[in-house]
Write an enzyme that holds these catalytic residues in place. Structure first.
Site, PDB file in Angstrom:
ATOM      1  N   ARG A 256      64.063 -52.026  12.256  1.00  0.00           N
ATOM      2  CA  ARG A 256      64.688 -51.800  13.553  1.00  0.00           C
ATOM      3  C   ARG A 256      65.517 -50.524  13.519  1.00  0.00           C
ATOM      4  O   ARG A 256      66.282 -50.317  12.585  1.00  0.00           O
ATOM      5  CB  ARG A 256      65.569 -52.995  13.922  1.00  0.00           C
ATOM      6  CG  ARG A 256      64.730 -54.278  13.927  1.00  0.00           C
ATOM      7  CD  ARG A 256      65.490 -55.503  14.327  1.00  0.00           C
ATOM      8  NE  ARG A 256      64.589 -56.645  14.282  1.00  0.00           N
ATOM      9  CZ  ARG A 256      64.912 -57.883  14.660  1.00  0.00           C
ATOM     10  NH1 ARG A 256      66.138 -58.126  15.107  1.00  0.00           N
ATOM     11  NH2 ARG A 256      64.027 -58.849  14.600  1.00  0.00           N
ATOM     12  N   ARG A 271      73.776 -55.677  10.469  1.00  0.00           N
ATOM     13  CA  ARG A 271      72.762 -54.998  11.276  1.00  0.00           C
ATOM     14  C   ARG A 271      72.219 -53.838  10.464  1.00  0.00           C
ATOM     15  O   ARG A 271      72.918 -52.868  10.234  1.00  0.00           O
ATOM     16  CB  ARG A 271      73.385 -54.485  12.582  1.00  0.00           C
ATOM     17  CG  ARG A 271      72.393 -54.281  13.701  1.00  0.00           C
ATOM     18  CD  ARG A 271      73.079 -53.839  14.975  1.00  0.00           C
ATOM     19  NE  ARG A 271      73.899 -54.868  15.601  1.00  0.00           N
ATOM     20  CZ  ARG A 271      73.430 -55.903  16.292  1.00  0.00           C
ATOM     21  NH1 ARG A 271      72.127 -56.046  16.444  1.00  0.00           N
ATOM     22  NH2 ARG A 271      74.231 -56.780  16.830  1.00  0.00           N
ATOM     23  N   GLU A 347      75.207 -64.518  14.622  1.00  0.00           N
ATOM     24  CA  GLU A 347      73.848 -65.015  14.858  1.00  0.00           C
ATOM     25  C   GLU A 347      73.014 -64.970  13.579  1.00  0.00           C
ATOM     26  O   GLU A 347      72.933 -63.934  12.918  1.00  0.00           O
ATOM     27  CB  GLU A 347      73.188 -64.159  15.947  1.00  0.00           C
ATOM     28  CG  GLU A 347      71.750 -64.570  16.230  1.00  0.00           C
ATOM     29  CD  GLU A 347      71.055 -63.631  17.238  1.00  0.00           C
ATOM     30  OE1 GLU A 347      71.774 -62.905  17.960  1.00  0.00           O
ATOM     31  OE2 GLU A 347      69.827 -63.640  17.276  1.00  0.00           O
ATOM     32  N   SER A 350      67.229 -67.543  15.887  1.00  0.00           N
ATOM     33  CA  SER A 350      67.012 -67.539  17.326  1.00  0.00           C
ATOM     34  C   SER A 350      65.649 -68.151  17.572  1.00  0.00           C
ATOM     35  O   SER A 350      64.698 -67.834  16.867  1.00  0.00           O
ATOM     36  CB  SER A 350      67.036 -66.097  17.822  1.00  0.00           C
ATOM     37  OG  SER A 350      66.834 -66.058  19.200  1.00  0.00           O
ATOM     38  N   ARG A 388      71.049 -61.762   6.943  1.00  0.00           N
ATOM     39  CA  ARG A 388      72.154 -62.517   7.557  1.00  0.00           C
ATOM     40  C   ARG A 388      72.401 -63.840   6.833  1.00  0.00           C
ATOM     41  O   ARG A 388      73.549 -64.295   6.736  1.00  0.00           O
ATOM     42  CB  ARG A 388      71.866 -62.755   9.029  1.00  0.00           C
ATOM     43  CG  ARG A 388      71.902 -61.446   9.789  1.00  0.00           C
ATOM     44  CD  ARG A 388      72.290 -61.610  11.209  1.00  0.00           C
ATOM     45  NE  ARG A 388      72.303 -60.305  11.859  1.00  0.00           N
ATOM     46  CZ  ARG A 388      72.266 -60.133  13.171  1.00  0.00           C
ATOM     47  NH1 ARG A 388      72.210 -61.185  13.983  1.00  0.00           N
ATOM     48  NH2 ARG A 388      72.294 -58.932  13.690  1.00  0.00           N
TER      49      ARG A 388
END
Length: 420
Positions: A256, A271, A347, A350, A388
């Site tokens: 990403r 991130r 988070e 998901s 994460r």
RNA sequence: GGAGAGGUGGCAGAGUGGUCGAACGCGCCACACUCGAAAUGUGGUGUUCCUUCACGGGAACCGUGGGUUCGAAUCCCACCCUCUCCGCCA
């Protein structure tokens, strides 16, 4: 994308849905174009029908020259009308792709992630005197090398080192073993996919706001999630209903660009430009998706329970849903490094039910025994996003003496029960 | 990377400018025969879109995208993919 026919027949509902989701789309323009497109289609088809009958009459005809001339004239008419149609259809399609999926009736209304609704908290946050964040813990035990990651590949890249590198593999295998027992088929995917596949799964590889790395002079991009690769796996296929649901546990790297997201919120591993992930992905018949969405959530919770990490389940509000999602839940784990050092939720997983929104673009359908063909429903959910999960493990399992306990479920996979 | 062959319906496989959405076979579905099954026989069997209350009618699709032609699965160009051989290489 939505079914154009559905939009046509439920314009008011679709408009209201866009408003609820805080998506600005010129639906009236779409409806106008839709009418024009249909009219043009009809006239193009009428012209083609005439051309076909003229062409069929040419052979052995006595007035051959006259027919050929007529055919030529028709050809010009058709070319002109087709160009007009292509233009209208282009604009029509681009609006169509912006229209978000319909929304689950129980999804909470809201504009931003601040209005997401917490459903439950599970596990207890272990109080600590002076908890360290994962970056400090990693430094203490020499587990992550951000500096050399930056030297080799730039900011937001990293090396996992020593027990951390082993822990990555352990987490992946742990998730795969669990899911395989639950009936999921393990899949290791390509890290690149064609633009066509990206678009089909609802990702825009070449737009201004894209989070996707694309490969120059090619139609390939690095996948941001295995969801892309697995979504494309059954592209253009018609699946037999008795074979559904098809459940995959896909391992891939995720890439990403994370443009414009520097700062405290993206501190450390939170991130990054690249991480490994085990993703659950399901293709199913339409009447199965609701229950399977709950199943995905259950698996996500089960995994974090086994990792002994406190988390909460969040029902994502309308404004925070991505375009393809009909309903979405996140799991947020406790992380001491968040919330200005006082700790906060971050988070970690998901899961979305995309109903037939992805399937329509990807053209994946199910055929029932009676021959009825419809688009499948697709669902996805994170089993383990390694970076994460590592944050959560480090920060929640640190001990008073500075060491880090490894959750019991993970010990057989990594071969050690503590770090430090 | 080089040389060659090829990509057609669920499978297999014909078709090389009009009679082709596409032969034959297999598979699948229905019916008949049978107590039932097998075998046999008869019929049916792609997808999408437009139109019609319906019967039906029309358009598009033979790897993808362009082109030639009154007319393209068929001819031309580009690209993608598969197979065989050579080279290189984890």
């Amino acid at each position: 994308m939505l079914d154009p026919k559905y939009i046509r027949e439920h314009a008011a509902e679709v408009k209201k849905n866009c408003a609820r989701r805080n998506v600005k789309v010129d639906l009236d323009r779409f409806l106008d174009l839709d009418v024009e497109r249909l009219e043009l289609t009809r006239s193009v088809e009428a012209l083609r029908a005439e051309r076909n009958s003229v062409a069929a009459a040419v052979k052995g005809a006595t007035d051959r020259d006259a027919l050929v001339a007529k055919g030529k004239a028709l050809k010009d008419d058709i070319t002109a009308k087709e160009a007009e149609l292509a233009e209208k259809e282009g604009e029509w399609k681009s609006i169509l792709l912006q229209i978000p999926n319909l929304t689950h009736p129980e999804t909470p209304d809201g504009k931003t992630d601040e209005e997401n609704v917490e459903i439950r908290q599970v596990g207890k946050v272990v109080k600590m005197k002076d908890p360290l964040d994962h970056v400090a813990l990693a430094e203490k035990h020499d587990l992550i090398d951000f500096a050399r990651g930056a030297k080799v590949a730039g900011a937001k890249f990293y090396f996992l080192k020593g027990k951390m590198a082993l822990l990555e593999q352990a987490l992946i295998r742990f998730a795969l073993d669990y899911l395989t027992k639950e009936g999921y088929v393990a899949l290791s995917t390509p890290d690149l996919a064609k633009d066509e596949v990206l678009l089909g799964t609802g990702f825009n590889p070449r737009g201004d706001e894209t989070q996707i790395y694309s490969i120059e002079n090619s139609d390939l991009s690095l996948i941001g999630t295995a969801e892309i690769a697995v979504g494309g796996y059954h592209m253009d296929e018609i699946l037999p209903e008795e074979g559904t649901p098809i459940k995959y546990a896909a391992v891939s790297h995720c890439y990403r660009t994370e443009a414009g997201t520097y700062g405290r919120e993206s501190y450390g591993l939170y991130r990054v430009h690249q991480f490994s992930k085990v993703e659950m992905f399901i293709f199913c018949a339409p009447d199965q998706s609701e229950a399977l969405h709950q199943e995905l959530l259950r698996h996500e919770e089960e995994i974090f329970k086994m990792l002994e990490i406190p988390y909460r389940v969040v029902d994502i509000c309308t404004g925070d849903l991505g375009g393809p999602a009909y309903r979405k839940y996140d799991l947020e784990a406790w992380m001491w490094g968040r919330g200005d050092g006082k700790g906060g939720w971050g988070e970690v997983t998901s899961t979305s039910n995309c109903t037939d929104y992805q399937a329509r673009r990807l053209n994946v359908r199910v055929k029932s025994k009676d021959g009825n063909i419809q688009f499948v429903h697709t669902l996805n959910g994170t089993a383990i996003a390694v970076s994460r999960a590592l944050i959560a493990i480090l920060e929640n399992h640190q001990q008073e003496d500075g060491s880090i306990m490894i959750p019991k479920a993970l010990v057989p996979y990594c071969g050690f029960d503590r770090i430090g």
